[in-house]
Design a protein around this motif. Structure first.
Motif, PDB file in Angstrom:
ATOM      1  N   ARG A 196       1.809  -4.151   7.544  1.00 33.46           N
ATOM      2  CA  ARG A 196       3.153  -3.959   8.084  1.00 33.46           C
ATOM      3  C   ARG A 196       3.713  -2.642   7.552  1.00 33.46           C
ATOM      4  N   PHE A 197       3.720  -1.631   8.397  1.00 32.28           N
ATOM      5  CA  PHE A 197       4.194  -0.306   8.007  1.00 32.28           C
ATOM      6  C   PHE A 197       5.684  -0.166   8.242  1.00 32.28           C
ATOM      7  N   LEU A 198       6.331   0.613   7.378  1.00 33.45           N
ATOM      8  CA  LEU A 198       7.692   1.065   7.634  1.00 33.45           C
ATOM      9  C   LEU A 198       7.576   2.359   8.433  1.00 33.45           C
ATOM     10  N   VAL A 199       8.001   2.319   9.691  1.00 30.31           N
ATOM     11  CA  VAL A 199       7.796   3.424  10.625  1.00 30.31           C
ATOM     12  C   VAL A 199       9.151   3.966  11.068  1.00 30.31           C
ATOM     13  N   LEU A 232       0.855  -1.183   0.000  1.00 28.53           N
ATOM     14  CA  LEU A 232       0.000   0.000   0.000  1.00 28.53           C
ATOM     15  C   LEU A 232       0.890   1.232   0.000  1.00 28.53           C
ATOM     16  N   ALA A 233       0.643   2.137  -0.947  1.00 29.27           N
ATOM     17  CA  ALA A 233       1.435   3.368  -1.045  1.00 29.27           C
ATOM     18  C   ALA A 233       0.483   4.549  -0.923  1.00 29.27           C
ATOM     19  N   PHE A 234       0.625   5.330   0.169  1.00 38.80           N
ATOM     20  CA  PHE A 234      -0.327   6.400   0.446  1.00 38.80           C
ATOM     21  C   PHE A 234       0.365   7.747   0.565  1.00 38.80           C
ATOM     22  N   ASN A 235      -0.382   8.812   0.279  1.00 40.86           N
ATOM     23  CA  ASN A 235       0.142  10.157   0.483  1.00 40.86           C
ATOM     24  C   ASN A 235       0.191  10.465   1.971  1.00 40.86           C
ATOM     25  N   VAL A 249       1.104  -7.874   3.560  1.00 40.55           N
ATOM     26  CA  VAL A 249       0.825  -6.546   3.024  1.00 40.55           C
ATOM     27  C   VAL A 249       1.722  -5.549   3.743  1.00 40.55           C
ATOM     28  N   ALA A 250       2.568  -4.863   2.989  1.00 42.70           N
ATOM     29  CA  ALA A 250       3.390  -3.788   3.539  1.00 42.70           C
ATOM     30  C   ALA A 250       2.759  -2.457   3.163  1.00 42.70           C
ATOM     31  N   ALA A 251       3.071  -1.421   3.924  1.00 43.90           N
ATOM     32  CA  ALA A 251       2.528  -0.093   3.627  1.00 43.90           C
ATOM     33  C   ALA A 251       3.584   0.957   3.915  1.00 43.90           C
ATOM     34  N   LEU A 252       3.629   1.964   3.064  1.00 39.41           N
ATOM     35  CA  LEU A 252       4.565   3.057   3.280  1.00 39.41           C
ATOM     36  C   LEU A 252       4.065   4.317   2.598  1.00 39.41           C
ATOM     37  N   ARG A 294      11.546  -0.341  -4.656  1.00 38.52           N
ATOM     38  CA  ARG A 294      12.557  -1.288  -4.186  1.00 38.52           C
ATOM     39  C   ARG A 294      11.940  -2.443  -3.389  1.00 38.52           C
ATOM     40  N   VAL A 295      10.714  -2.266  -2.905  1.00 38.14           N
ATOM     41  CA  VAL A 295      10.016  -3.368  -2.250  1.00 38.14           C
ATOM     42  C   VAL A 295       9.177  -4.144  -3.253  1.00 38.14           C
TER      43      VAL A 295
END
Length: 225
Positions: free
Chosen positions: A69-72, A43-46, A116-119, A142-143
């Motif tokens: 799973r967010f990159l925080v 998931l790619a969000f503004n 599911v990753a999100a950033l 890159r992911v």
């Protein structure tokens, strides 16, 4: 019935967090079916507010029964309470501005396992989201490219009325502003993930898709004002 992959923290925490979300905002969600019910995705969000991630997590988890799973930012993990929460929900720390290869490797391995990753590809909260997206960084490519995972573009609008970049706003505290989240059709990776030119091309495709969903989210939010 769709399998529920969430651990007990997600199953308990997401419904409780939604109570707070609905107390703060009038929520509209569109297109969440674009998030696959199983298998890998990104998931790619503004990024308009520090509340973006929690809101996307709540709505996606409850509606698709998936862990996100967010990159925080790594510094958040060092805060006693917030660090405990992030670890309980299996989030991924990343050192911003340092080219954190370890965090990207963890995200890639996680997605390859079907998660599911999100950033937020902008990297930082946008101080003036009405002017458009900030520069899209390459982490999303890159992911996605080495894993083959589709990127679901997500537009979010409204959290900045409660918590803009400058910090939480207490103005009109009893007013519940509109919050809209719009998920778009997935963008499938193509090209060679080892070539910068292909990474940049895919990054641009994702950025264009996010822009379209931000416009849709903004329209949804303005329609319920």
């Amino acid at each position: 019935m769709r399998r529920d992959e969430r651990n007990s923290w997600w199953r308990l925490g997401a419904p409780l967090a939604r109570l707070f979300e609905r107390a703060l905002f009038r929520v509209s969600v569109e297109g969440v079916e674009h998030v696959p019910s199983s298998g890998p995705a990104v998931l790619a969000f503004n990024h308009v507010s520090v509340l973006d991630g929690p809101c996307v997590a709540i709505e996606t988890s409850l509606r698709r029964r998936r862990e996100i799973r967010f990159l925080v930012a790594a510094e958040v993990f060092r805060r006693p309470f917030f660090g405990w929460v992030l670890r309980s929900f299996e989030q991924i720390p990343i050192r911003r501005g340092e080219g954190d290869k370890g965090a990207l490797d963890t995200a890639i391995a996680t997605v390859r396992q079907g998660a599911v990753a999100a950033l937020a590809p902008e990297g930082h909260v946008n101080g003036d989201p009405s002017r458009g997206l900030q520069r899209i960084r390459s982490g999303v490519a890159r992911v996605s490219m080495p894993t083959g995972a589709p990127v679901v573009p997500v537009g979010i609008w409204g959290p900045q009325e409660r918590w803009p970049k400058a910090g939480p706003s207490l103005a009109r505290i009893w007013h519940r502003p509109a919050l809209a989240i719009a998920y778009g059709p997935p963008v499938f990776p193509s090209g060679d993930g080892a070539l910068q030119e292909d990474i940049d091309t895919f990054r641009e495709h994702v950025g264009t898709a996010i822009v379209a969903q931000v416009a849709r989210a903004r329209a949804l939010a303005e329609a319920v004002r």
